[in-house]
Design a protein around this motif. Structure first.
Motif, PDB file in Angstrom:
ATOM      1  N   PHE A   1       0.702  -1.203  -0.004  1.00 21.18           N
ATOM      2  CA  PHE A   1       0.048  -0.090   0.110  1.00 21.18           C
ATOM      3  C   PHE A   1       0.953   1.456   0.101  1.00 21.18           C
ATOM      4  O   PHE A   1       0.652   2.278  -0.675  1.00 21.18           O
ATOM      5  CB  PHE A   1      -0.807  -0.039   1.187  1.00 21.18           C
ATOM      6  CG  PHE A   1      -2.021  -1.117   1.093  1.00 21.18           C
ATOM      7  CD1 PHE A   1      -2.610  -1.704   0.030  1.00 21.18           C
ATOM      8  CD2 PHE A   1      -2.481  -1.595   2.203  1.00 21.18           C
ATOM      9  CE1 PHE A   1      -3.518  -2.471  -0.147  1.00 21.18           C
ATOM     10  CE2 PHE A   1      -3.526  -2.599   2.211  1.00 21.18           C
ATOM     11  CZ  PHE A   1      -3.938  -3.189   1.088  1.00 21.18           C
ATOM     12  N   LEU A   2       1.856   1.344   0.860  1.00 20.63           N
ATOM     13  CA  LEU A   2       2.771   2.489   0.797  1.00 20.63           C
ATOM     14  C   LEU A   2       3.535   2.666  -0.439  1.00 20.63           C
ATOM     15  O   LEU A   2       3.806   3.587  -1.001  1.00 20.63           O
ATOM     16  CB  LEU A   2       3.905   2.381   1.850  1.00 20.63           C
ATOM     17  CG  LEU A   2       3.131   2.389   3.543  1.00 20.63           C
ATOM     18  CD1 LEU A   2       4.345   2.360   4.524  1.00 20.63           C
ATOM     19  CD2 LEU A   2       2.408   3.536   3.616  1.00 20.63           C
ATOM     20  N   HIS A   3       3.931   1.550  -1.194  1.00 21.89           N
ATOM     21  CA  HIS A   3       4.377   1.442  -2.482  1.00 21.89           C
ATOM     22  C   HIS A   3       3.427   2.171  -3.460  1.00 21.89           C
ATOM     23  O   HIS A   3       3.489   3.027  -4.370  1.00 21.89           O
ATOM     24  CB  HIS A   3       4.946   0.116  -3.016  1.00 21.89           C
ATOM     25  CG  HIS A   3       5.375   0.203  -4.549  1.00 21.89           C
ATOM     26  ND1 HIS A   3       6.347   0.945  -4.974  1.00 21.89           N
ATOM     27  CD2 HIS A   3       4.699  -0.449  -5.399  1.00 21.89           C
ATOM     28  CE1 HIS A   3       6.380   0.641  -6.286  1.00 21.89           C
ATOM     29  NE2 HIS A   3       5.460  -0.202  -6.544  1.00 21.89           N
ATOM     30  N   MET A   4       2.025   1.826  -3.344  1.00 21.84           N
ATOM     31  CA  MET A   4       1.160   2.210  -4.428  1.00 21.84           C
ATOM     32  C   MET A   4       0.753   3.702  -4.195  1.00 21.84           C
ATOM     33  O   MET A   4       0.472   4.485  -5.073  1.00 21.84           O
ATOM     34  CB  MET A   4      -0.299   1.485  -3.893  1.00 21.84           C
ATOM     35  CG  MET A   4      -0.250  -0.022  -4.482  1.00 21.84           C
ATOM     36  SD  MET A   4      -1.761  -0.831  -4.163  1.00 21.84           S
ATOM     37  CE  MET A   4      -2.698  -0.012  -5.454  1.00 21.84           C
ATOM     38  N   PHE A   5       0.955   4.115  -2.990  1.00 20.85           N
ATOM     39  CA  PHE A   5       0.515   5.654  -2.554  1.00 20.85           C
ATOM     40  C   PHE A   5       1.717   6.233  -1.932  1.00 20.85           C
ATOM     41  O   PHE A   5       1.648   6.352  -0.538  1.00 20.85           O
ATOM     42  CB  PHE A   5      -0.599   5.533  -1.614  1.00 20.85           C
ATOM     43  CG  PHE A   5      -1.855   4.827  -2.247  1.00 20.85           C
ATOM     44  CD1 PHE A   5      -2.502   5.486  -3.146  1.00 20.85           C
ATOM     45  CD2 PHE A   5      -2.432   3.628  -1.923  1.00 20.85           C
ATOM     46  CE1 PHE A   5      -3.725   4.650  -3.769  1.00 20.85           C
ATOM     47  CE2 PHE A   5      -3.437   3.039  -2.377  1.00 20.85           C
ATOM     48  CZ  PHE A   5      -4.047   3.547  -3.331  1.00 20.85           C
ATOM     49  N   PRO A   6       2.679   6.383  -2.545  1.00 25.53           N
ATOM     50  CA  PRO A   6       4.006   7.153  -2.028  1.00 25.53           C
ATOM     51  C   PRO A   6       3.607   8.519  -1.200  1.00 25.53           C
ATOM     52  O   PRO A   6       2.779   9.240  -1.541  1.00 25.53           O
ATOM     53  CB  PRO A   6       4.906   7.212  -3.164  1.00 25.53           C
ATOM     54  CG  PRO A   6       3.921   7.330  -4.329  1.00 25.53           C
ATOM     55  CD  PRO A   6       2.811   6.292  -3.984  1.00 25.53           C
ATOM     56  N   GLY A   7       4.387   8.585  -0.018  1.00 29.52           N
ATOM     57  CA  GLY A   7       4.313   9.688   0.639  1.00 29.52           C
ATOM     58  C   GLY A   7       3.213   9.807   1.879  1.00 29.52           C
ATOM     59  O   GLY A   7       2.970  10.461   2.496  1.00 29.52           O
ATOM     60  N   ARG A   8       2.153   8.616   1.643  1.00 33.10           N
ATOM     61  CA  ARG A   8       1.204   8.391   2.545  1.00 33.10           C
ATOM     62  C   ARG A   8       1.535   7.554   3.806  1.00 33.10           C
ATOM     63  O   ARG A   8       2.374   6.731   3.579  1.00 33.10           O
ATOM     64  CB  ARG A   8      -0.011   8.181   2.011  1.00 33.10           C
ATOM     65  CG  ARG A   8      -0.775   9.071   1.054  1.00 33.10           C
ATOM     66  CD  ARG A   8      -2.090   8.641   0.521  1.00 33.10           C
ATOM     67  NE  ARG A   8      -3.102   9.653  -0.155  1.00 33.10           N
ATOM     68  CZ  ARG A   8      -2.974  10.029  -1.526  1.00 33.10           C
ATOM     69  NH1 ARG A   8      -2.166   9.130  -2.191  1.00 33.10           N
ATOM     70  NH2 ARG A   8      -3.666  10.937  -1.910  1.00 33.10           N
ATOM     71  N   THR A   9       0.969   7.723   5.015  1.00 32.43           N
ATOM     72  CA  THR A   9       1.328   6.881   6.134  1.00 32.43           C
ATOM     73  C   THR A   9      -0.174   5.808   6.096  1.00 32.43           C
ATOM     74  O   THR A   9      -1.103   6.221   5.494  1.00 32.43           O
ATOM     75  CB  THR A   9       1.345   7.587   7.076  1.00 32.43           C
ATOM     76  OG1 THR A   9       0.158   8.218   7.651  1.00 32.43           O
ATOM     77  CG2 THR A   9       2.366   8.417   7.393  1.00 32.43           C
ATOM     78  N   LEU A  10      -0.007   4.812   6.887  1.00 28.33           N
ATOM     79  CA  LEU A  10      -1.036   4.075   7.111  1.00 28.33           C
ATOM     80  C   LEU A  10      -2.083   4.844   7.725  1.00 28.33           C
ATOM     81  O   LEU A  10      -3.371   4.571   7.331  1.00 28.33           O
ATOM     82  CB  LEU A  10      -0.513   2.718   8.089  1.00 28.33           C
ATOM     83  CG  LEU A  10       0.368   1.520   7.512  1.00 28.33           C
ATOM     84  CD1 LEU A  10       0.496   0.773   8.637  1.00 28.33           C
ATOM     85  CD2 LEU A  10      -0.618   1.070   6.519  1.00 28.33           C
ATOM     86  N   THR A  11      -2.009   5.710   8.547  1.00 30.40           N
ATOM     87  CA  THR A  11      -2.944   6.492   8.978  1.00 30.40           C
ATOM     88  C   THR A  11      -3.790   7.281   7.754  1.00 30.40           C
ATOM     89  O   THR A  11      -4.999   7.406   7.863  1.00 30.40           O
ATOM     90  CB  THR A  11      -2.559   7.443  10.046  1.00 30.40           C
ATOM     91  OG1 THR A  11      -1.866   6.845  11.124  1.00 30.40           O
ATOM     92  CG2 THR A  11      -3.633   8.409  10.688  1.00 30.40           C
TER      93      THR A  11
END
Length: 484
Positions: A74-84
């Motif tokens: 998920f972090l690879h799919m949406f770079p710059g975002r955190t789990l939160t």
């Protein structure tokens, strides 16, 4: 005197929907988003079993924090975002007994760990341990129904692009840009049904490879129409059935073009839709295709179980031809298990049922199932059992009996014949059949058929000095590469 009973724990709070994750999915269907997750996982060397149901569980808030593999994806799919940012709870809040409030885990989860997703251990597999091919009532529980309803009935607002039911000739129906101009009605339901028919017609003639990606738009629109809400139950039933059939059709295009993970996800989407509405016909169709996929993917025991589940769902429908096809699906699974007796029993059952003839109860999607398909599927069973002469006899019969409209199936049966002849020690006849398939590939785009021809070419290599074999191998080697 005070009661000695321990008071029951407080009722667990219902999960909070993950709206942030739902927004990130955008207009893609759960199955399409799951396919994107799997592709992203491959890009970074991870392996996750994401499918439409897993996406639904995340969006419903049942998975409060993903396991580490999904986190990396998920972090690879949406770079710059955190789990939160993705709508998940901090890992520290769901890990370990000390961090969990008393009401976070229902008592049933403590007493039945085999069925517990166990968020504290970050278990994020898309299915629990129940057998998905068991259609008995005790598995049709309220929890599953609620999960599926959230996945397919309340997945949020989806943008409906104008004309998204009309790529390559798919009908538009009464649609306008943005959201539907009004609540979906008979014209929209008819458009979905017509899209299913158009996809099947094009696949019959040309195969799946050129159609798969184009067919995704009608599927998105079908589920968006369900999201828009329907006031009349008859229209809702048609839309659910049409969307499920469309998911199966798109799944078949993925299957025939070699995208097995995508196909599995689409079939799961159709099965979920069938079970939310109690649609036995749709459920039988979804299990039928799942059985075929499992066989082709090298999971024969799963193929048997799926075919048997399909037969349980189909029994009340009263279609002998449908039951015949499902018996053939079961036979294919037994053949993959090298169980000759089980395969023969299922083949006899298929033949007996087929001879009862057509009826008004036969589903519309079974228009492909005639004597040629019966022979072709039996040929595949004998081939899997290594009985090449018998397989070749049935494959030859299948190709001869096939209606000329079904160009793809003629190519498929002839490719089966070529392979059976090659493995049975008849290289010249195999090469001649292979050339006939090559001549059809200008009209037919099917990775499945190409894969079969490649296998035949490998078997014929030791005979390349024979003129006919050499001609086939040269023509086969000159085939243009197709994009995956």
């Amino acid at each position: 005197m005070a009661s000695s009973r321990v008071p029951p724990p407080p009722s667990p709070l219902p999960p909070r929907p993950n709206l942030a994750f739902r927004r990130l999915r955008g207009p893609r269907s759960p199955a399409e988003f799951a396919a994107a997750v799997r592709r992203s996982a491959r890009e970074i060397g991870e392996r996750v079993s994401c499918d439409a149901r897993y996406v639904g569980r995340v969006e419903a808030g049942e998975i409060r924090c993903p396991n580490y593999a999904y986190e990396r994806v998920f972090l690879h799919m949406f770079p710059g975002r955190t789990l939160t940012d993705l709508g998940f709870a901090p890992r520290s809040s769901v890990r370990g007994r000390g961090a969990r409030a008393a009401g976070d885990t229902p008592l049933a989860h403590l007493t039945s760990p085999a069925r517990n997703p166990i968020e504290t251990q970050e278990a994020c597999e898309p299915y629990d341990t129940q057998d998905p091919y068991d259609t008995h009532e005790h598995h049709e529980n309220r929890e599953e129904s609620d999960v599926l309803r959230r996945v397919f009935m309340r997945s949020g607002t989806v943008t409906v692009a104008a004309g998204s039911l009309a790529p390559q000739g798919f009908p538009i129906g009464a649609m306008t840009a943005g959201r539907p101009a009004r609540r979906p009605g008979a014209s929209e339901a008819g458009a979905v049904e017509e899209a299913v028919r158009r996809i099947r017609l094009l696949d019959d003639r040309h195969g799946a490879d050129g159609l798969y990606r184009r067919a995704a738009a009608p599927l998105r629109t079908a589920y968006a129409l369900l999201d828009a809400g329907v006031t009349r139950q008859s229209i809702a039933d048609r839309l659910h059935s049409g969307a499920g059939e469309l998911a199966i059709s798109v799944g078949w295009l993925a299957h025939d073009s070699g995208r097995f993970d995508d196909a599995r996800s689409h079939y799961a989407e159709a099965l979920a839709t069938a079970r939310t509405t109690g649609d036995d016909a749709l459920e039988a169709h979804a299990f039928c295709n799942a059985a075929f996929l499992a066989r082709d993917a090298g999971r024969p025991r799963e193929a048997v179980r799926a075919a048997q589940a399909a037969q349980r769902a189909a029994r009340p429908l009263g279609s002998a031809r449908l039951m015949s096809l499902l018996a053939l699906r079961e036979a294919g699974g037994w053949a993959g298990l090298a169980d000759r007796a089980g395969c023969e029993q299922a083949l006899v059952r298929a033949q007996v049922l087929y001879e009862r003839g057509p009826s008004d109860a036969d589903p519309e999607w079974m228009s492909f199932y005639g004597e040629a398909e019966l022979e072709g599927l039996e040929a595949q069973c004998w081939s899997a059992l290594g009985d090449w002469p018998r397989a070749a006899r049935h494959a030859r019969r299948a190709a001869r009996l096939q209606d000329p409209h079904f160009t793809r199936n003629i190519a498929l049966y002839t490719a089966e014949l070529a392979d059976d002849l090659a493995r049975g020690g008849h290289p010249d006849e195999a090469a001649a059949a292979g050339v006939r398939v090559l001549e059809l590939l200008d009209q037919v785009q099917s990775s499945r058929i190409r894969t079969m021809l490649a296998g035949t070419a490998r078997v014929l290599l030791p005979h390349r000095r024979a003129a006919e074999v050499s001609a086939f191998l040269e023509r086969h080697a000159s085939l243009p590469r197709t994009a995956a």
